[in-house]
Design an enzyme around this catalytic site. Structure first.
Site, short mmCIF file in Angstrom:
data_model
loop_
_atom_site.label_atom_id
_atom_site.label_comp_id
_atom_site.label_asym_id
_atom_site.label_seq_id
_atom_site.Cartn_x
_atom_site.Cartn_y
_atom_site.Cartn_z
N LYS A 79 2.91 55.59 11.17
CA LYS A 79 1.85 56.05 10.27
C LYS A 79 0.56 55.32 10.61
O LYS A 79 0.57 54.12 10.89
CB LYS A 79 2.27 55.75 8.82
N SER A 154 1.81 60.36 0.96
CA SER A 154 0.78 60.33 1.97
C SER A 154 1.28 60.24 3.40
O SER A 154 0.54 60.54 4.33
CB SER A 154 -0.15 59.14 1.68
N SER A 178 5.11 57.63 -1.31
CA SER A 178 4.62 58.18 -0.04
C SER A 178 5.59 58.19 1.13
O SER A 178 5.28 58.76 2.18
CB SER A 178 3.36 57.44 0.39
N1 GLN Z 1 0.78 60.04 -4.29
C1 GLN Z 1 0.56 58.69 -4.76
C2 GLN Z 1 -0.90 58.37 -4.75
O1 GLN Z 1 -1.67 59.22 -4.39
C3 GLN Z 1 1.34 57.72 -3.94
C4 GLN Z 1 0.74 57.45 -2.63
C5 GLN Z 1 1.47 56.43 -1.85
O2 GLN Z 1 2.64 56.15 -2.12
N2 GLN Z 1 0.78 55.84 -0.90
O3 GLN Z 1 -1.32 57.29 -5.10
#
Ligand code: GLN
Length: 488
Positions: A79, A154, A178
């Site tokens: 990532k 994400s 994420s």
């Molecule tokens: N969807 C969540 C957010 O937007 C989690 C994102 C993540 O785990 N990095 O904060």
């Protein structure tokens, strides 16, 4: 010869060990696959083909010298939030579009020492804020099972890369879901370890008390293998726990007999998609058939508050962490203003996307004097309540099982204009980060051709039981072995 892009990590390592295939062949197959499908999937921000082949040749030398290792010579995707020395690390943000870190994240260094071959950096929601990869400043990654749908986020690029057979495994980060959410929506295994299990050194920070790095793999055994490689105390991360790393792969085949599986009522609400519910109920029956007991009466009463707690704490920490992007030290810098202040304003105004700005504003507001007690402090108190509710639940069960997401993958654009609808996607995953627990998503079936994930949550530092339960479940079906057709 099997399809080299379709191998698990352990199958690849087996072929490498017997020298039936070389790391260069495996790596070339991954790069060819990326060339063939990534214009449709769009999982990668940067493909490091030449570097990968050089790493593959180095791995082949180590193999020729007799060295063996579970990750030696096997292709991985990273990532783009993980710092990689000499390779751009963009966080899918204009702010870091041309940023090349001077050092490797600890996990990247650990993988390199294990002989992993990195084929590239994967797309994500900008600074990991999002659930669909639509917040990438560059492009939206597509779900390999249906290119009109989101892969989740994400870490959508990492999940899609593994699902689309562009890499044998991948790393992502999980602050509120994420890793688990995109793993569920793309039909692969994804795990968020206990907070502190894996070093965050070199992980570009979003919310430091919630962020954890973890693997995306095709099966649970691979997940344990990758977790073995990346876990462990690191003096470079003050929050990394000084605990021993057990061999996570050792006990995974112990089965589910005697396991106490708890299902919180709040995680099976009436609004749950009917197809998702069916998959979870099937999974519970599979656990029972294996000799586990299932308790459907568990309760985590503050589940509803978790979303609010998360959307105070995560933005608050983000607003502090992202203050460093001021155009002075690194990253995008606007220099045409009349004053330093104007340059900073323009740098941040132009460098950040809308969702990142929204989080910074929420967080700055929640931390400001006069509001701190009402929002941030209160959220911290409720955070403690949530953690205690999990502690109480774990007196009655060994693992907690639930859906990962309320629905399968949604259409690109469907929730893009409604942040609250997007945030609701994480109701079942973010309590796990709030409490710092380990959680995994394992493939649990399909609804109209779209994958569904089963979440298994464990006690702090009890990844071993989570993996054992996940492995027991995985063996009752072949969901994890299916690959998307990638037609259209
Ligand atoms: N969807 C969540 C957010 O937007 C989690 C994102 C993540 O785990 N990095 O904060």
């Amino acid at each position: 010869m099997p399809d080299l892009t379709d191998l698990t990590v352990h199958a690849a390592a087996g072929l490498l060990a017997k020298r039936e295939v070389s790391s260069r062949e495996l790596t070339q197959a991954a790069l060819d696959r990326i060339a063939a499908v990534d214009d449709r999937v769009k999982a990668f921000v940067t493909v490091t083909g030449e570097r990968a082949l050089a790493q593959a040749d180095a791995a082949d030398k180590r193999l020729a010298a007799g060295e063996r290792g579970p990750l030696l010579g096997v292709p991985v995707a990273l990532k783009d939030v993980l710092s990689t020395a000499g390779v751009p690390t963009t966080c899918s943000s204009r702010m870091l579009e041309h940023f090349v870190p001077p050092y490797d994240a600890t996990v990247v260094r650990r993988l390199a020492e294990a002989g992993a071959v990195s084929v590239g950096k994967t797309n994500m929601d900008e600074f990991a804020m999002g659930s669909s990869t639509e917040n990438s400043a560059f492009f939206t990654t597509r779900n390999p099972w249906d290119l009109e749908r989101v892969p989740g986020g994400s870490s959508g690029g990492s999940a899609a890369a593994v699902a689309a057979r562009e890499a044998t495994y991948a790393l992502g980060s999980d602050t509120g879901g994420s890793i688990r959410q995109p793993a569920a929506l793309c039909g692969v295994v994804g795990m968020k370890p206990t907070y502190g299990r894996v070093s965050r050194y070199g992980l570009v920070a979003f919310a430091s008390s919630l962020d954890q790095i973890g693997p995306f793999t095709r099966d649970v055994r691979d997940c344990a293998t990758v977790l073995n490689a990346i876990s462990g105390h690191d003096p470079g991360d003050a929050t990394s726990a000084p605990v021993d790393t057990p061999d996570f792969a050792a006990g995974i085949d112990a089965g589910a007999r005697g396991l106490r599986v708890g299902v919180p009522r709040e995680y099976m609400p009436p609004t749950l998609d009917a197809g998702v519910r069916r998959c979870i109920e099937d999974a519970l029956r599979a656990f029972e058939a294996q000799g586990a007991t299932v308790d459907l009466d568990l309760t985590l009463p503050s589940t509803e508050a978790a979303l609010a707690v998360y959307y105070i704490i995560a933005p608050s920490e983000a607003s502090a962490n992202l203050a460093r992007y001021d155009g002075v030290k690194y990253g995008f810098s606007w220099q045409r203003g009349e004053s330093m202040w104007e340059n900073m304003e323009e740098t941040r105004g132009r460098g950040f996307g809308a969702e990142v700005k929204r989080r910074i504003m929420i967080g700055t507001y929640a931390l400001s004097s006069g509001y701190y007690d009402a929002y941030y402090l209160k959220a911290q108190k409720v955070r403690t309540v949530i953690r205690r509710e999990f502690d109480a639940a774990f007196e009655r069960c060994d693992v907690i099982v639930s859906p990962v997401t309320p629905t399968p993958a949604f259409k690109i654009g469907e929730k893009a204009d409604d942040p609250y609808a997007m945030y609701l996607n994480d109701v079942f995953t973010l309590p796990v980060n709030i409490a710092g627990l380990p959680g995994i998503s394992v493939p649990a079936g399909f609804v109209d051709g779209l994958p569904v994930g089963l979440q298994i949550i464990g006690k702090p530092f009890d990844e071993a039981t989570v993996l054992r339960a996940a492995r027991a479940f995985e063996q009752t079906a072949d969901w994890h072995m299916r690959a998307p057709a990638l037609t259209a």
